[in-house]
Design a protein around this motif. Structure first.
Motif, PDB file in Angstrom:
ATOM      1  N   TRP A  53       7.054  11.719  -0.850  1.00 44.97           N
ATOM      2  CA  TRP A  53       6.556  10.389  -0.459  1.00 44.97           C
ATOM      3  C   TRP A  53       7.586   9.689   0.415  1.00 44.97           C
ATOM      4  O   TRP A  53       8.798   9.803   0.179  1.00 44.97           O
ATOM      5  N   HIS A  54       7.100   8.950   1.397  1.00 39.00           N
ATOM      6  CA  HIS A  54       7.947   8.020   2.141  1.00 39.00           C
ATOM      7  C   HIS A  54       7.078   6.877   2.643  1.00 39.00           C
ATOM      8  O   HIS A  54       5.859   7.017   2.791  1.00 39.00           O
ATOM      9  N   ALA A  55       7.705   5.728   2.884  1.00 41.06           N
ATOM     10  CA  ALA A  55       6.973   4.560   3.383  1.00 41.06           C
ATOM     11  C   ALA A  55       6.566   4.801   4.833  1.00 41.06           C
ATOM     12  O   ALA A  55       7.359   5.278   5.643  1.00 41.06           O
ATOM     13  N   LYS A  56       5.316   4.446   5.159  1.00 41.80           N
ATOM     14  CA  LYS A  56       4.782   4.716   6.494  1.00 41.80           C
ATOM     15  C   LYS A  56       4.485   3.453   7.302  1.00 41.80           C
ATOM     16  O   LYS A  56       4.419   3.497   8.517  1.00 41.80           O
ATOM     17  N   ARG A  57       4.291   2.317   6.616  1.00 46.81           N
ATOM     18  CA  ARG A  57       3.843   1.106   7.305  1.00 46.81           C
ATOM     19  C   ARG A  57       5.032   0.220   7.651  1.00 46.81           C
ATOM     20  O   ARG A  57       6.006   0.159   6.918  1.00 46.81           O
ATOM     21  N   MET A  73       0.827  -1.213   0.000  1.00 39.81           N
ATOM     22  CA  MET A  73       0.000   0.000   0.000  1.00 39.81           C
ATOM     23  C   MET A  73       0.859   1.260   0.000  1.00 39.81           C
ATOM     24  O   MET A  73       0.488   2.270  -0.603  1.00 39.81           O
ATOM     25  N   ASP A  74       2.013   1.222   0.667  1.00 41.82           N
ATOM     26  CA  ASP A  74       2.962   2.333   0.543  1.00 41.82           C
ATOM     27  C   ASP A  74       3.438   2.450  -0.900  1.00 41.82           C
ATOM     28  O   ASP A  74       3.551   3.556  -1.451  1.00 41.82           O
ATOM     29  N   LEU A  75       3.723   1.308  -1.506  1.00 41.07           N
ATOM     30  CA  LEU A  75       4.168   1.291  -2.899  1.00 41.07           C
ATOM     31  C   LEU A  75       3.090   1.871  -3.817  1.00 41.07           C
ATOM     32  O   LEU A  75       3.382   2.676  -4.712  1.00 41.07           O
TER      33      LEU A  75
END
Length: 335
Positions: free
Chosen positions: A311-315, A236-238
């Motif tokens: 954007w950055h990955a959060k999960r 979902m981050d992707l």
């Protein structure tokens, strides 16, 4: 905007379709179903509450692509369609060049015929090859170790040449690290045909009893616990990264290679331990000798994505495992 997703019923394509629809984009899907399931289409419409036109199509059929691009007045294309098994690419290289490179050329020809110049390419960290330094940034030398990686690099080189040839093109090549996880609904996730090539779906099938045990290929690497370390990123981050990239290419011309990763390396044992918490079970595992071509460790520098795409990955890893197990358990209920 109307967005065409090739390989739109696949793992990453389907999750991106959800995020796009939630952000108000009109999504059109094409997929030849060679590594996806038609049931995913109904689940996408169930999750989003929106219609998503779907066409079963091989993207090497350029004329058919042109008809679809014109019919839906497509504004931009996100290209996920392609074969992705590293092992298979070594035994069937012509198949991989035909699909991954030939398919990309066909798609670009169709887009050009329709005056569509906004394009996002599903690339891979495999284009980097053996690390000369870590984390990999986008300036790292590109020396892929396998045929799959070579097809991704060759497609990137074509895209770069296309962007140089015509200033109307705006292209982002998103270099993925290791996608994992599933949508929070449990309705879509990673569902490979046959024995999984990736760690997370393999662990899921061991936990569900579909496979007897997990092979760990090497526990004597110079890493934190001896097992290989990878940069796992929640799908979902992707997916959200693709929407950020789409907004970026709407305003910027040229060719942009961009890493999508977390910048954190995770070992095989760390992933197993997290998954055992999610599934409340013990994963049966066997340590085997190292596989030829496997790297001890690699992970991304994701600064460029943060700077260009905001954007950055959060999960985190646990949420990847929790959502993957929810999807696997949902599959078992529906059998």
């Amino acid at each position: 905007m109307n967005i065409l997703l090739t390989g739109g019923l696949g793992f990453i394509g389907s999750h991106t379709a959800v995020v796009l629809a939630e952000q108000g984009y009109q999504v059109v899907l094409v997929d030849n179903l060679c590594n996806s399931e038609i049931e995913t289409h109904a689940n996408l419409e169930l999750i989003t509450g929106k219609e998503m036109p779907f066409h079963e199509l091989d993207i090497r059929h350029t004329t058919a692509l042109v008809r679809i691009l014109k019919e839906y007045q497509v504004d931009a294309v996100i290209h996920f369609a392609g074969l992705k098994s590293v092992a298979e690419s070594s035994t069937e290289p012509l198949k991989y060049y035909d699909n991954n490179v030939g398919g990309t050329i066909s798609l670009l020809e169709a887009m050009k015929a329709c005056d569509i110049y906004h394009f996002i390419f599903s690339s891979s960290a495999t284009v980097y090859g053996v690390p000369q330094y870590l984390p990999y940034d986008e300036d790292h030398p590109l020396v892929p170790m396998n045929t799959y990686g070579k097809t991704k690099l060759q497609a990137e080189e074509i895209l770069q040449d296309v962007a140089r040839s015509d200033s109307r093109w705006s292209i982002a090549a998103l270099r993925y690290f290791n996608p994992a996880g599933a949508h929070e609904s449990g309705l879509i996730g990673e569902l490979p045909k046959g024995v999984p090539n990736n760690l997370m779906p393999y662990v899921c099938q061991v936990a569900s009893g579909k496979l007897p045990y997990l092979n760990i290929f090497g526990d004597d690497y110079d890493t934190k616990d001896g097992t290989g370390e990878r940069d796992y990123i929640h799908v979902m981050d992707l997916a959200e990264g693709h929407v950020a990239a789409l907004r970026f290419i709407e305003k910027n011309i040229g060719f942009y290679p961009i890493n999508l990763g977390t910048g954190i390396s995770c070992s095989v044992y760390e992933l197993i331990n997290a998954f055992e918490k999610s599934a409340n079970c013990t994963i049966v595992k066997k340590v085997q000798s190292r596989r030829s071509g496997d790297l001890p460790i690699y992970f991304a520098c994701a600064d460029k994505a943060k700077d260009l795409l905001a954007w950055h990955a959060k999960r985190d890893l646990q949420s990847m495992c929790d959502s993957s197990w929810k999807f696997q358990a949902n599959l078992a209920k529906n059998l």
